[in-house]
Design a protein around this motif. Sequence first.
Motif, PDB file in Angstrom:
ATOM      1  N   SER A 189      -5.614   3.444   7.023  1.00  0.00           N
ATOM      2  CA  SER A 189      -5.705   3.122   5.709  1.00  0.00           C
ATOM      3  C   SER A 189      -6.298   1.640   5.560  1.00  0.00           C
ATOM      4  CB  SER A 189      -4.133   2.776   5.361  1.00  0.00           C
ATOM      5  OG  SER A 189      -3.578   1.666   5.941  1.00  0.00           O
TER       6      SER A 189
ATOM      7  N   VAL B  87      -5.188  -1.137   5.224  1.00  0.00           N
ATOM      8  CA  VAL B  87      -4.228  -2.117   5.472  1.00  0.00           C
ATOM      9  C   VAL B  87      -4.875  -3.218   6.636  1.00  0.00           C
ATOM     10  CG1 VAL B  87      -3.018  -1.043   7.359  1.00  0.00           C
ATOM     11  CG2 VAL B  87      -2.032  -2.923   6.086  1.00  0.00           C
TER      12      VAL B  87
ATOM     13  N   LEU C  86       0.808  -1.275   0.087  1.00  0.00           N
ATOM     14  CA  LEU C  86      -0.265  -0.208  -0.055  1.00  0.00           C
ATOM     15  C   LEU C  86       0.745   1.263  -0.106  1.00  0.00           C
ATOM     16  CD1 LEU C  86      -2.874  -0.747   2.259  1.00  0.00           C
ATOM     17  CD2 LEU C  86      -3.002  -0.522   0.000  1.00  0.00           C
TER      18      LEU C  86
END
Length: 355
Positions: A343, A345, A283
């Motif tokens: 994020s 993630v 990412l």
Amino acid sequence: MTFHARSIVEFGHFLNRVSDSLMNGKPLRTPLELIREQFDAYAAVLVIEDRLRTGETYYAFTEIDEMMTDTAGAALTRPAQLAYLSERCQPMSATYVPTDDTARYTLWVFRDRSDTKFDDDAASVCEILVSQLARGVETSWRMGATEVERRLYSDVMDKLYVGVVILDHSGKIVRASDAATRLLEARDGLQIQGNKLRATSAKEDRDFQTAVKAALQMAADDAGTTSRGLSLTKQSGSRNLGVIVRPIRGSKDNAAAANSAVAVYIRDPEANPEVEGELVRQLFDLTPAEAAVARRLTAGLSLEDAATSLDISRNTARAHLRSIFSKSGITRQTELVRLVLNSAVILGHGPRQAA
């Protein structure tokens, strides 16, 4: 056919068996086998032309004794098998097209040519059956899609460490997510007693029950979705559980959600989302070493502790951190933690593992 004008109850039972096999997730071959037996036929086939989802045509066959092959001995395709049966057997078919024209369903039933001919009654029953099969398939698809969607949402909530408990109109637990189940099993701030949620502190439980009753009343009256937030003390001494009690609007008049009245969201501030090193690397375009440092800083380690954990020098860890800052456009370690945790993630993490 074994059905007669006086045998409507018998026909109803047969239709129920066909419907049950569809609703219970059985392969299409199962209801088709019931139809084949009822017609005393050689084979039954359902052809589904899916015009909306895939644009493809699907074929479901009952078991067929013979091996259908071409002149070279190769197995025939499904369309060719259907043509083969139409040529060799006595065919009967009926077609159903839903009002939205998203698909076309055709039921074929085949008897040996030497057997009794299909009559008008059999043709009428075939028309009823194909519409029943079509509705069953459509319902099964919708149920399957809904279940997949539910599992995905539940999975996301679990990865965010948010537990969800659904209560019915009497305040009893209907279902709980995996994250909620883990939190409740700890009996640390919130627990299950008599299939109802209870705060482990008697004083806080009075407030919690008041919030639940208010939400139940709003759900019954369909009077809004005002949420109530509570902080529940954990007997372990760690930080309090955060709880949101929220009515589920419109559940009373919705058959699919009639047993769901209140949602209780539970968040344990001590639970930290796991961050997978490979996803951090992908990412944020980091090297494996940089991703390992970012992962440990996000988990709450200091730079020195992260260096020790990775068996690298503090200067090397600092060099990785400067590179991370440069690539992500930030300047402070706290910004890095916020950036990673905000994020995508955390939506892809798996079991805990080393970066």
